[in-house]
Write a protein that holds these residues in place. Structure first.
Motif, PDB file in Angstrom:
ATOM      1  N   GLY A   1      61.282 -40.262   7.895  1.00 21.37           N
ATOM      2  CA  GLY A   1      60.226 -40.558   7.874  1.00 21.37           C
ATOM      3  C   GLY A   1      59.408 -41.682   7.684  1.00 21.37           C
ATOM      4  O   GLY A   1      58.325 -41.962   7.488  1.00 21.37           O
ATOM      5  N   ASP A   2      60.532 -42.972   7.272  1.00 24.67           N
ATOM      6  CA  ASP A   2      59.903 -44.121   7.072  1.00 24.67           C
ATOM      7  C   ASP A   2      59.698 -44.690   8.513  1.00 24.67           C
ATOM      8  O   ASP A   2      60.486 -45.499   8.843  1.00 24.67           O
ATOM      9  CB  ASP A   2      60.790 -44.950   6.307  1.00 24.67           C
ATOM     10  CG  ASP A   2      60.332 -46.368   5.743  1.00 24.67           C
ATOM     11  OD1 ASP A   2      59.252 -46.544   6.516  1.00 24.67           O
ATOM     12  OD2 ASP A   2      60.741 -46.911   4.789  1.00 24.67           O
ATOM     13  N   VAL A   3      58.532 -44.693   8.969  1.00 25.74           N
ATOM     14  CA  VAL A   3      58.134 -45.151  10.285  1.00 25.74           C
ATOM     15  C   VAL A   3      57.653 -46.527  10.342  1.00 25.74           C
ATOM     16  O   VAL A   3      57.468 -47.239  11.317  1.00 25.74           O
ATOM     17  CB  VAL A   3      57.174 -44.277  11.051  1.00 25.74           C
ATOM     18  CG1 VAL A   3      57.713 -42.836  11.501  1.00 25.74           C
ATOM     19  CG2 VAL A   3      55.830 -43.859  10.500  1.00 25.74           C
TER      20      VAL A   3
ATOM     21  N   ILE B   1      64.645 -46.265  10.148  1.00 26.72           N
ATOM     22  CA  ILE B   1      65.212 -44.942  10.682  1.00 26.72           C
ATOM     23  C   ILE B   1      66.519 -45.210  11.041  1.00 26.72           C
ATOM     24  O   ILE B   1      67.552 -44.530  10.815  1.00 26.72           O
ATOM     25  CB  ILE B   1      64.330 -44.805  12.117  1.00 26.72           C
ATOM     26  CG1 ILE B   1      63.040 -44.268  11.519  1.00 26.72           C
ATOM     27  CG2 ILE B   1      64.954 -43.366  12.539  1.00 26.72           C
ATOM     28  CD1 ILE B   1      61.805 -43.916  12.481  1.00 26.72           C
ATOM     29  N   ARG B   2      66.786 -46.275  11.641  1.00 25.24           N
ATOM     30  CA  ARG B   2      68.263 -46.723  12.198  1.00 25.24           C
ATOM     31  C   ARG B   2      69.071 -46.717  10.909  1.00 25.24           C
ATOM     32  O   ARG B   2      70.277 -46.208  10.731  1.00 25.24           O
ATOM     33  CB  ARG B   2      68.342 -48.022  12.877  1.00 25.24           C
ATOM     34  CG  ARG B   2      69.667 -48.465  13.448  1.00 25.24           C
ATOM     35  CD  ARG B   2      70.128 -47.571  14.580  1.00 25.24           C
ATOM     36  NE  ARG B   2      71.572 -47.658  14.606  1.00 25.24           N
ATOM     37  CZ  ARG B   2      72.416 -46.697  14.908  1.00 25.24           C
ATOM     38  NH1 ARG B   2      72.100 -45.517  14.542  1.00 25.24           N
ATOM     39  NH2 ARG B   2      73.672 -46.953  14.823  1.00 25.24           N
TER      40      ARG B   2
ATOM     41  N   ASP C   1      59.453 -43.916  15.726  1.00 28.53           N
ATOM     42  CA  ASP C   1      58.593 -44.373  14.890  1.00 28.53           C
ATOM     43  C   ASP C   1      57.115 -44.431  15.303  1.00 28.53           C
ATOM     44  O   ASP C   1      56.250 -44.875  14.809  1.00 28.53           O
ATOM     45  CB  ASP C   1      58.958 -45.763  14.331  1.00 28.53           C
ATOM     46  CG  ASP C   1      59.097 -46.852  15.609  1.00 28.53           C
ATOM     47  OD1 ASP C   1      58.754 -46.134  16.720  1.00 28.53           O
ATOM     48  OD2 ASP C   1      59.310 -47.877  15.640  1.00 28.53           O
ATOM     49  N   LYS C   2      57.047 -43.349  16.404  1.00 29.71           N
ATOM     50  CA  LYS C   2      55.728 -43.431  16.954  1.00 29.71           C
ATOM     51  C   LYS C   2      54.971 -41.844  16.598  1.00 29.71           C
ATOM     52  O   LYS C   2      53.567 -42.012  16.697  1.00 29.71           O
ATOM     53  CB  LYS C   2      55.702 -43.330  18.721  1.00 29.71           C
ATOM     54  CG  LYS C   2      56.409 -44.721  19.124  1.00 29.71           C
ATOM     55  CD  LYS C   2      55.352 -45.662  19.055  1.00 29.71           C
ATOM     56  CE  LYS C   2      56.273 -46.668  19.653  1.00 29.71           C
ATOM     57  NZ  LYS C   2      57.248 -47.661  18.776  1.00 29.71           N
TER      58      LYS C   2
ATOM     59  N   LEU D   1      66.389 -33.617   2.805  1.00 33.03           N
ATOM     60  CA  LEU D   1      65.877 -35.084   1.866  1.00 33.03           C
ATOM     61  C   LEU D   1      64.768 -35.707   3.060  1.00 33.03           C
ATOM     62  O   LEU D   1      65.327 -36.121   3.845  1.00 33.03           O
ATOM     63  CB  LEU D   1      67.130 -35.781   1.666  1.00 33.03           C
ATOM     64  CG  LEU D   1      67.566 -35.262   0.530  1.00 33.03           C
ATOM     65  CD1 LEU D   1      68.741 -34.054   0.829  1.00 33.03           C
ATOM     66  CD2 LEU D   1      68.705 -36.352   0.036  1.00 33.03           C
ATOM     67  N   VAL D   2      63.571 -35.707   2.490  1.00 28.26           N
ATOM     68  CA  VAL D   2      62.610 -36.513   3.683  1.00 28.26           C
ATOM     69  C   VAL D   2      62.328 -37.794   3.153  1.00 28.26           C
ATOM     70  O   VAL D   2      61.862 -38.289   2.024  1.00 28.26           O
ATOM     71  CB  VAL D   2      61.349 -35.786   3.675  1.00 28.26           C
ATOM     72  CG1 VAL D   2      60.316 -36.425   4.427  1.00 28.26           C
ATOM     73  CG2 VAL D   2      61.616 -34.244   3.766  1.00 28.26           C
TER      74      VAL D   2
END
Ligand code: GDP
Length: 295
Positions: free
Chosen positions: A136-138, A144-145, A163-164, A187-188
């Motif tokens: 969720g870290d956009v 994300i990667r 990430d959009k 785990l978010v």
């Protein structure tokens, strides 16, 4: 090594009492002056130091201690007990009761949040859980990667919508996916920023309201001392934290964050990060930490 200076200074302050057959009130006071300076130099919060020293002094000059057969040892025991209490007393475990249980990871950029999400996934897997990691870290490029790579390393699936999408939707769909696929823990990972700002907090509150996490863990960098404690205070006020993860305890952090965060925020430290690798996460044990510091 973490806490090295603090450890040395406390040990030398207390060494003078250790073997003594008789300890006077003045001896205790002198030792406590040194303890006070050692804690302040380790960047422990001023008020925490004041309360700690007065509590130890009060207990240590009691007749049971000074008139005991080993007064020096007894004073050291009091210091050990109060240090343990300062860090939360006993180990605070995760409380994961929902099905699936949701853990929301929050923190400022660079604190180690994404790394800790992977580490914690691995830790839970070792406890026979089936975690799903949610990316969720956009906002931070490559976060994300990074989580996907961590997922591969620890052999856990990672849910991502790129990430959009909004982080709230990612969290919500991640939890739905976990339910569908029979994961017991989610785990978010959430977006951090360089500084605390209103927009970030609003977004985190919206995620919290949507996924109703069992745990909200703040990841902070122990190297930042009192800044870490201030960050914890703000996040706790805005979000209500259930625990703190102190990272980079493998570095030469002075100890201020570890010793102050529980007293200042009332949030227990639940885990500590001890390195960059995925296995470098440990549950935090206040009593062991106190004994380690006192040598
Ligand atoms: P985020 O922006 O909070 O998600 O931070 P990252 O997870 O990307 O971590 C930032 C940097 O700190 C990375 O280089 C990590 O390898 C490093 N890091 C994270 N935890 C620890 C730790 O416990 N010890 C050490 N030495 N480095 C850590």
């Amino acid at each position: 090594m973490a806490f090295e200076g603090l450890s040395e200074r406390l040990q030398s302050a207390l060494a003078k009492l250790r073997g003594k057959g008789k300890v006077s009130e003045a001896d205790v006071k002198a030792a406590m002056r040194e303890v006070r300076l050692a804690l302040l130099e380790a960047d422990v919060n001023y008020k925490v130091v004041k309360d700690f020293v007065s509590k130890v002094r009060e207990r240590a000059v009691g007749q049971e201690v000074l008139k005991s057969l080993t007064p020096g040892q007894q004073v050291i025991k009091v210091v050990n007990e109060e240090l343990t209490r300062l860090m939360g007393g006993t180990q605070s475990k995760l409380e994961l009761s929902s099905k699936p249980a949701v853990i929301m990871m929050v923190g400022l950029q660079g604190a180690g949040k994404t790394t800790t999400t992977g580490k914690l996934g691995r830790y839970l897997k070792k406890q026979n859980k089936r975690p799903l990691l949610v990316a969720g870290d956009v906002y931070r490029p490559a976060a994300i990667r990074q989580l996907e790579v961590l997922g591969e390393q620890v052999d856990l699936p990672v849910f991502s919508l790129g990430d959009k999408e909004s982080p709230v939707r990612i969290a919500e769909e991640g939890v739905a996916k976990a339910k569908e696929e029979g994961h017991d823990t989610v785990l978010v990972d959430t977006a951090g920023r360089l500084h605390i700002d209103g927009k970030m907090m609003e977004e985190l509150k919206a995620i919290k309201d949507t996924v109703r996490p069992d745990e909200i863990l703040l990841v902070v960098d122990a190297m930042t001392g009192q800044d870490a404690v201030n960050v914890a205070e703000s996040f706790n006020r805005e979000l209500g934290l259930t625990g703190v993860v102190l990272t980079k305890l493998d570095g030469d952090t002075r100890g201020g964050a570890a010793l102050s965060v529980k007293s200042v925020t009332d949030c227990p430290v639940k885990f500590v990060g001890m390195g960059e690798k995925v296995d470098a996460l440990e549950p935090f044990h206040p009593e062991r930490m106190a004994s380690r510091i006192l040598g």
